[in-house]
Every structure is written in C-alpha cells, then in structure tokens.
Design a protein around this motif. Structure first.
Motif, mmCIF file in Angstrom:
data_model
loop_
_atom_site.group_PDB
_atom_site.id
_atom_site.type_symbol
_atom_site.label_atom_id
_atom_site.label_comp_id
_atom_site.label_asym_id
_atom_site.label_seq_id
_atom_site.Cartn_x
_atom_site.Cartn_y
_atom_site.Cartn_z
ATOM 1 N N MET A 1 -4.213 16.260 -8.668
ATOM 2 C CA MET A 1 -4.153 15.027 -8.295
ATOM 3 C C MET A 1 -5.453 14.146 -8.950
ATOM 4 O O MET A 1 -5.351 12.987 -9.178
ATOM 5 C CB MET A 1 -4.144 14.600 -6.730
ATOM 6 C CG MET A 1 -2.580 15.132 -6.418
ATOM 7 S SD MET A 1 -1.553 13.941 -6.681
ATOM 8 C CE MET A 1 -2.215 12.443 -5.860
ATOM 9 N N ARG B 1 0.873 -1.203 -0.100
ATOM 10 C CA ARG B 1 -0.088 0.085 0.029
ATOM 11 C C ARG B 1 0.834 1.382 0.085
ATOM 12 O O ARG B 1 0.403 2.419 -0.190
ATOM 13 C CB ARG B 1 -0.978 -0.004 1.203
ATOM 14 C CG ARG B 1 -1.970 -1.069 1.246
ATOM 15 C CD ARG B 1 -2.940 -1.126 1.952
ATOM 16 N NE ARG B 1 -3.806 -2.190 2.044
ATOM 17 C CZ ARG B 1 -4.831 -2.524 1.444
ATOM 18 N NH1 ARG B 1 -4.989 -1.587 0.011
ATOM 19 N NH2 ARG B 1 -5.701 -3.359 1.040
ATOM 20 N N ASP B 2 2.180 1.063 0.454
ATOM 21 C CA ASP B 2 3.129 2.343 0.467
ATOM 22 C C ASP B 2 3.618 2.562 -1.153
ATOM 23 O O ASP B 2 4.294 3.459 -1.432
ATOM 24 C CB ASP B 2 3.957 2.406 1.093
ATOM 25 C CG ASP B 2 5.232 1.020 1.031
ATOM 26 O OD1 ASP B 2 4.970 0.271 0.110
ATOM 27 O OD2 ASP B 2 6.031 0.859 1.926
ATOM 28 N N GLY B 3 3.255 1.657 -2.108
ATOM 29 C CA GLY B 3 3.729 1.824 -3.479
ATOM 30 C C GLY B 3 4.833 0.722 -3.797
ATOM 31 O O GLY B 3 5.254 0.767 -4.910
ATOM 32 N N ARG C 1 10.277 5.560 -5.195
ATOM 33 C CA ARG C 1 10.294 4.548 -4.157
ATOM 34 C C ARG C 1 10.569 3.157 -4.629
ATOM 35 O O ARG C 1 10.959 2.314 -3.940
ATOM 36 C CB ARG C 1 8.818 4.342 -3.466
ATOM 37 C CG ARG C 1 8.278 5.509 -2.790
ATOM 38 C CD ARG C 1 7.162 5.335 -2.063
ATOM 39 N NE ARG C 1 6.775 6.596 -1.264
ATOM 40 C CZ ARG C 1 5.803 6.381 -0.169
ATOM 41 N NH1 ARG C 1 5.021 5.302 -0.235
ATOM 42 N NH2 ARG C 1 5.533 7.819 0.391
ATOM 43 N N GLU D 1 6.875 10.215 -7.375
ATOM 44 C CA GLU D 1 7.087 9.546 -6.004
ATOM 45 C C GLU D 1 6.905 8.077 -5.853
ATOM 46 O O GLU D 1 7.877 7.257 -5.474
ATOM 47 C CB GLU D 1 6.036 9.837 -4.926
ATOM 48 C CG GLU D 1 6.187 9.369 -3.450
ATOM 49 C CD GLU D 1 7.421 9.557 -2.847
ATOM 50 O OE1 GLU D 1 8.130 8.598 -1.950
ATOM 51 O OE2 GLU D 1 8.296 10.658 -3.166
ATOM 52 N N LEU D 2 6.005 7.477 -6.535
ATOM 53 C CA LEU D 2 5.830 5.883 -6.837
ATOM 54 C C LEU D 2 7.098 5.550 -7.527
ATOM 55 O O LEU D 2 7.752 4.580 -7.203
ATOM 56 C CB LEU D 2 4.519 5.582 -7.946
ATOM 57 C CG LEU D 2 4.533 4.192 -8.305
ATOM 58 C CD1 LEU D 2 4.474 3.213 -6.932
ATOM 59 C CD2 LEU D 2 3.332 3.910 -9.031
ATOM 60 N N LEU E 1 -3.338 4.115 -6.010
ATOM 61 C CA LEU E 1 -2.765 4.307 -4.780
ATOM 62 C C LEU E 1 -2.982 5.797 -4.175
ATOM 63 O O LEU E 1 -2.607 6.139 -2.966
ATOM 64 C CB LEU E 1 -0.991 4.084 -4.719
ATOM 65 C CG LEU E 1 -0.676 2.628 -4.920
ATOM 66 C CD1 LEU E 1 0.690 2.548 -5.315
ATOM 67 C CD2 LEU E 1 -1.154 1.530 -3.774
ATOM 68 N N ASP E 2 -3.490 6.365 -5.186
ATOM 69 C CA ASP E 2 -3.594 7.966 -4.732
ATOM 70 C C ASP E 2 -2.216 8.430 -4.357
ATOM 71 O O ASP E 2 -1.983 9.389 -3.496
ATOM 72 C CB ASP E 2 -4.594 8.195 -3.787
ATOM 73 C CG ASP E 2 -5.132 9.573 -3.527
ATOM 74 O OD1 ASP E 2 -5.223 10.152 -4.615
ATOM 75 O OD2 ASP E 2 -5.500 9.916 -2.499
ATOM 76 N N MET E 3 -1.169 8.304 -5.450
ATOM 77 C CA MET E 3 0.141 8.840 -5.155
ATOM 78 C C MET E 3 0.736 9.359 -6.146
ATOM 79 O O MET E 3 0.203 8.959 -7.270
ATOM 80 C CB MET E 3 0.895 7.309 -4.765
ATOM 81 C CG MET E 3 2.453 7.732 -4.388
ATOM 82 S SD MET E 3 3.493 6.395 -4.377
ATOM 83 C CE MET E 3 2.432 5.594 -2.644
ATOM 84 N N ASP E 4 1.499 10.635 -5.952
ATOM 85 C CA ASP E 4 2.097 11.232 -7.203
ATOM 86 C C ASP E 4 2.851 10.217 -7.883
ATOM 87 O O ASP E 4 3.815 9.389 -7.476
ATOM 88 C CB ASP E 4 3.031 12.196 -6.539
ATOM 89 C CG ASP E 4 3.758 13.090 -7.458
ATOM 90 O OD1 ASP E 4 4.620 12.621 -8.318
ATOM 91 O OD2 ASP E 4 3.415 14.327 -7.860
ATOM 92 N N ALA F 1 0.006 4.385 -9.829
ATOM 93 C CA ALA F 1 -0.187 5.848 -8.793
ATOM 94 C C ALA F 1 -1.392 6.062 -8.722
ATOM 95 O O ALA F 1 -1.955 6.504 -7.549
ATOM 96 C CB ALA F 1 0.668 6.818 -9.318
#
Length: 717
Positions: free
Chosen positions: A413, A289-291, A377, A373-374, A367-370, A364
């Motif tokens: 976003m 879940r943190d990508g 990581r 950033e994905l 995960l609602d992530m930039d 991304a």
C-alpha cells in the motif's frame, strides 16, 4: 462460446514465401520504380526547381513535380469520412510540412531513381512555422467533431460546483507524445492502367474507402478502379488512408503506360504517413472521502494542422467508464505545421486511458484506498452520460479475476517499500474500455456442386487472421471441413465491407457471413430435400443446383442500427503489471503482466490472445519507450527511424498472460461477437505507469517515463 484455437490457414504461405505482398506483385511484368523526394523545410514555398540533371540521368523515365503533375481533386475537409477524402500530391509550390513530396523520380531501378533524385536542385523561401504544442496553445480551438463524428464536448450536471465543494479533489495534467505505427511492411503500391481502368496492388486496410479516395483524387469513376490487397503486412491504422505512394504510382503509370511500383522508406513512413498526435490532458476528479466520485472532467488539447483537421477521440474514454453525477469532457485542437494525425492502434483509448487511469491511481493514493476498490465503488449501473444499458459490462469481473490471478493482495500500500535486491518493486493496474463499432458490411457464400465452399468479401487480412476465422466460421455454420473452404478477400470487385480497423472487422464480417450462410441454407431447404449436415447440403446442391448456389448477407452501419441507440456497446478489460526499478540507475524493467478481458464471443482464442498480447506490448512501449521528438527550429522528427524511435525488444517484454472471459454479448449483435485487436492496448500503459509509482513513489505525468523524469525523484540508495 469459445471457438477453436486453430493455427492460421495462411501460415504455410507466409513462412514459405508464397504470400505475395503488394510490392512483390508482378501480374503485368516487372514494374519500373518510383522514388519520392521530400521537402527539406517545414514551411514555405519552392522558389527554384531544377530537374534537368535528374532527367538526363541513366535509366530515368519521368520526373514529376508540381509543374507537370496532372490536375487532381482537392482535399475536401467538409467530407466527414476522412478515409475517403481526395489526397492530391505535388499540386502546388507550397510546403506545409517537412518531408512533404516535392518531386517524384521514376527509373528502371530503385538505385537509378534514388541517384537521380539526388541531382534535383531545389531552393525554398522559408517561412516561420509552428511545431510545438505546448508553446502554441493560444491557437487551440474547438473542432466540429472528434474522430468518426463523435461529439467533441459533453456536459452533465454542474461539474465546477461539484469540484469546488468536493472534500477530496485531484487536478492534474498529463502529456502524451507523438507516436507512430510502424508495420513491418511499409506503405507500398504497384499501379498499372488497363485502358481507362486503374489496377492497384496496394497495402491498404479498407478497400471501399480507399477506392473512393482514389476516385476523388484522380477524378475517375470508382468502377474504373480495381484494388487488390491480398496480403497486408500490418496496418495499425496506418493503411486505413490512401497515401502518396498510391497516388504517385497511379499518376506515373498513366503517363508512362508502364506499371510503376513505389514503397515508402522507413524514414519516409515517419513523415508521409500520419501519426498519433501529441496531447496535453487535464483530468479533474471530485470525490467524497469514501471514494465515490461526485464530479469528473477530462479536457484534451492535441496537435492538428491548418490544412486538415484531425481530432483523436481521446476524452471519450471517460464518458462510459465511471459513474459521477457531474461530468465534463472536451476536445480542442492546435494547428501546427506538421504532418496530419491519423488513427493509430487504440486511437483515443491509449492516450486517454494513460491520463484517466493514472488520475484514478493518484486519487486512490490520496484516499489511502486500494485502486481496485476505488474503481468498483464507481461502477455505473447505466451509461453515465447516455443513460442506456452498458451491454456486456463485465469490467468488475475482469478486475476481480485479474486481482486473484495476479496476486494483487501482495501489492504494498505504501510506495517504495518493496525491495528485491537493488530493485524497487511495484504493482500497478488499470481498467480498459474500448468502443464497439459497426460498419456496413456485405458477404457472399457460395457452395459449388462438389460441396466446396467459397467465401467472398473485400475485407482485408492485416496479419490478424481474417482468412482463418472466416474459414472457421463457415466450417461450423455449414458443417464443411476447413480444407473445402476457399476464402477470397481484399479485392475491390468483391462484396463491400468496412475493412480491417477499429477492431470492427471480425465482428462485422462474421455477422454478415452468418446471415449469408443462413440464407444459403434456406435456399437449399426450399428444394424440400432434407439437409442437416454438410454432406447432405452438398448432395442437395449437386442434385438441384448444377451450377452451384450462393447467397449473401449484410449488416448496416451503427448509425442506422437502432441497437446502438438502445445500448452503449464496449469491450472491457483490466491489466496488471509488476515492475522493478533499479535503485542505482533508475532503469525500469517490466517483470510480469496480466490482462483479463471481456470482448464477447471469441472466434479463435489462439489468434485473439496474440492480438491482446501485441496490444499489451504496445502499452508497455507507450509507458516506457515511444516518443517522436520534433526539432522545433525546423519541424522535422529528429528520431524518425527505428534506430532512435524506441520500441520494446524481446528483452523488454517478459512472458505476458492474456485471459479472455467466456463471454457472449447478444446485445451487441446476434452472434455476441466484438473486437479484441485494440482492447489489449487500452489501459496497459497506465498499468505500467502506476506500477512505477508504486515501486518508487515518483509520479511521472509526462509520458513515456524516461530516466531524466524518474531518476531525480528516486530515494537515496
């Protein structure tokens, strides 16, 4: 470590018409002209062939068919170097694809040859053909190797278990169409025989490979073949291979005892020159879940042919891009009755990154992530599959520099929420990776008694600036003014290189040239006379070498260089795109684009930037424009011309910006040079695709994004 951004040394020749391309060469007088007749069916055989009318037509000197064409070498699929395989033409009554040569007419003028071609009567026994990838996937099989001998399949860990256990997973399929490289100069040849020796002026990218291919086809020794490709009007992979224009011109010239010229028409370029094959790609991503990726799989099925296998290395882009302990990549090919695929600019990288970087953008969003950033990581410390250092790895820096310059922080976003009048506006980005290749290359540097310098290599200039960068390199190495340097290129009697292609030409030739310059200075130093400047070198040469002095330098291919075992060598980049989508019509417009690249030492930033911008434009085309469509009834490309095969025009491409990081990758080679010619195309298409999703919320996975795929999902105005 940036070189000087000087203009091209061959520029004045080209703008004044002084640069003579292959079809314009008249070294042995005015040649007669050949015209190729292509098959009107997709699969079958010739049952009746009447050439009598053509043979009686005005100006006609020769009509060649399978009935009177001399015997040629057979296509050898066991030869792993496809560039050097025999390329027989008119060798049987079989027809394996639409447009395949079935006759060749030679006349005094092109008009006479074309008119006579229309008088040839051909009847066929038509056989059922397979022309569509999607409906014939049951034919798919695993090839022995992908392009250039790369592994077709790799596996690490247990991907299936990782995917089943992942809390977040993505499983999507993406399709890329047939694509064509259409250089401004079509494939063209002027052939003549000088006794037992064949002299060719041909539009080719790699003379040493081509020479072997022609020798294998005609059954004559390589040393009897002399090729001159002084100027090539674009290649993009098309001219790495010998095509029927060269073989037919050579056969006819030998039979007639006259020079013969042949140029493919633009329509013939769509059937007689290979293309990027259509592909169906499945990408699966397993993530926490943190990508962080726990598993990554990339499987590709693409069009091939039963007569010759071609497997573009599409899934290899995934092998060194992101970290994941459980991995799987695989290639399969499906034989169809179409022209064989060939290398097209960015082979593997363009279609592969269209899929993988779209999938990363989708993950991304899940995960609602930039998206940046994905990717950060999942930045690997070592090559994820080979477990060796990733030389020159500056991908994260490319993304961060690009994000700041582009204004990525303004990206919405939530897709479909940014408006500019009637346009939905979206931002997208994608990472770029491109293998760094090295082929065996040799170069000679000679200093004359008067201090002038001559550079010799069979390396070609396909419009990329080879004449210029080699002049620059020698000028800096020997401290000799540019105007005192003569660069001799693209003749098969010059030292052998791997030619231009695969973004390897500049790096390979420059390293070989560097060694030649060092060897030359050592020869001069052995005289004992001091020589630390160009003027002093010239003075020593004048005093001690009345006939001049020369030295050579060479490098081996990557398979024989231990450096390529110790390191995983690539170039990198990040592309950012902003698009506007008309809410009423669905029309997509690129508004701006930025690419940031790390490609080792840049020899000439002006020329490198041009190459990168050209590649980025091609990526835009792949995302929004380009596709070859096959009529599945008859096997021909229905849009086989530049009137219907869409590519971007000036109005489609705004001012693009390409930024090169000041870089020096000495783990790649002693000079730290890598290639840029194809890097710009890598990931740029996916950046546009991702921007369209950010603008609209509509995810298109069948490329290019055309109105019929996008418009139905657009929000109500």
């Amino acid at each position: 470590m940036m070189g000087k951004g000087i203009s091209r040394t061959d520029g004045p020749l080209k703008v004044t018409g002084g640069a003579k391309y292959s079809y314009e060469r008249r070294d042995s007088g005015e040649p007669v002209v050949g015209h190729i007749v292509g098959a009107a069916i997709g699969r079958g055989r010739i049952t009746r062939l009447d050439t009598s009318g053509a043979e009686r037509a005005p100006g006609v000197l020769l009509v060649m068919t399978h009935r009177n064409t001399p015997e040629q070498g057979r296509l050898d699929n066991d030869n792993p170097v496809s560039f050097t395989r025999a390329r027989p033409v008119l060798s049987s009554d079989r027809v394996d694809y639409f447009g395949e040569p079935v006759a060749f007419v030679v006349a005094r003028t092109l008009e006479q040859a074309r008119a006579a071609a229309g008088l040839i009567h051909i009847e066929y026994a038509v056989e059922e053909g397979a022309y569509e990838l999607a409906s014939h996937q049951d034919r798919a099989y695993a090839p022995k190797t992908a392009n250039i001998g790369l592994e077709t399949r790799t596996a690490l860990g247990d991907f299936e278990r990782a995917f089943a256990d992942a809390p977040v997973k993505l499983d999507q399929s993406y399709t890329t169409p047939h694509m064509f490289s259409m250089p401004m100069e079509p494939c063209a040849t002027v052939a003549r025989w000088d006794g037992e020796d064949l002299v060719l002026h041909a539009s080719l990218q790699a003379l040493a490979y081509s020479r072997t291919s022609i020798a294998n086809t005609l059954g004559i020794p390589e040393e009897r073949i002399h090729i001159d490709s002084a100027f090539v009007g674009g290649g993009f992979g098309t001219k790495l291979y010998v095509h029927c224009d060269s073989i037919l011109a050579a056969l006819a010239a030998r039979q007639l005892g006259l020079p013969v010229k042949v140029a493919l028409s633009r329509r013939q370029m769509f059937s007689l020159v290979g293309h990027r094959p259509e592909s169906i790609q499945r990408v699966r991503l397993a993530a926490e879940r943190d990508g962080r990726l726990t598993g990554l799989a990339h499987e590709v099925n693409m069009q091939s042919t039963s007569r010759e296998e071609y497997c573009e290395q599409t899934a290899t882009v995934t092998r060194s891009l992101y970290a994941a302990p459980n991995r799987f990549t695989n290639h399969r090919v499906t034989p169809l009755d179409l022209p064989v695929g060939e290398a097209v600019r960015g082979p593997g990288e363009l279609p592969g990154l269209m899929a993988v970087e779209s999938a990363m953008d989708e993950l991304a969003h899940l995960l609602d992530m930039d998206p940046i950033e994905l990717r950060i990581r999942n930045e690997p410390e070592l090559d994820p599959e080979r477990n060796v250092p990733l030389t020159g790895r500056r991908l994260v820096e490319c993304m961060r520099v690009g994000a700041e310059r582009f204004g990525w922080s303004r990206r919405p976003m939530r897709p479909g929420t940014l408006r500019d009048g009637r346009f939905l506006v979206g931002y997208g980005m994608a990472a770029a990776i491109r293998m760094h290749f090295q082929g065996p290359t040799r170069a000679i540097v000679r200093m004359e008694r008067d201090g002038g310098v001559i550079v010799k290599s069979d390396m070609t200039d396909i419009g990329t600036g080879t004449y210029t960068i080699l002049s620059q390199f020698v000028s800096e190495s020997l401290d000799v003014p540019l105007e005192r340097i003569q660069v001799m290129l693209a003749r098969s009697d010059l030292p052998r290189s791997s030619g231009s292609g695969g973004s390897w030409g500049a790096a390979n030739t420059s390293v070989a040239l560097h060694r030649a310059c060092e060897a030359l200075k050592q020869k001069i130093a052995r005289t004992g006379a001091p020589a630390s400047s160009g003027a002093e070198l010239a003075a020593v040469v004048a005093a001690h070498f009345p006939d001049g002095v020369e030295a050579d330098g060479a490098i081996v291919g990557q398979w024989d260089d231990p450096n390529f075992t110790k390191f995983s060598a690539h170039t990198y980049g990040a592309t950012f795109a902003e698009v506007g989508v008309d809410i009423d019509t669905g029309e997509v417009r690129l508004r701006r684009m930025l690419g940031v690249f790390a490609a080792g030492r840049i020899l000439n930033p002006k020329l490198a930037r041009s190459q990168l911008i050209g590649g980025m434009s091609w990526g835009v085309s792949a995302a929004l424009h380009e596709a070859g469509y096959v009529d599945v009834r008859f096997g021909h490309f229905v849009n086989g011309d530049l009137g219907e095969y869409y590519v971007p025009v000036h109005a489609d491409i705004p001012a693009l910006d390409a930024v090169m990081l000041d870089d020096l990758d000495k783990d790649a080679n002693p000079l730290g040079i890598k290639g840029v010619g194809e890097l710009g195309i890598c990931g740029s298409g996916a950046a546009v695709v991702n921007a369209v999703f950010n603008a609209t919320g509509v995810r298109v996975r069948d490329f290019p994004i055309t109105l019929d795929k996008l418009f139905p999902g657009l929000p109500t105005p």
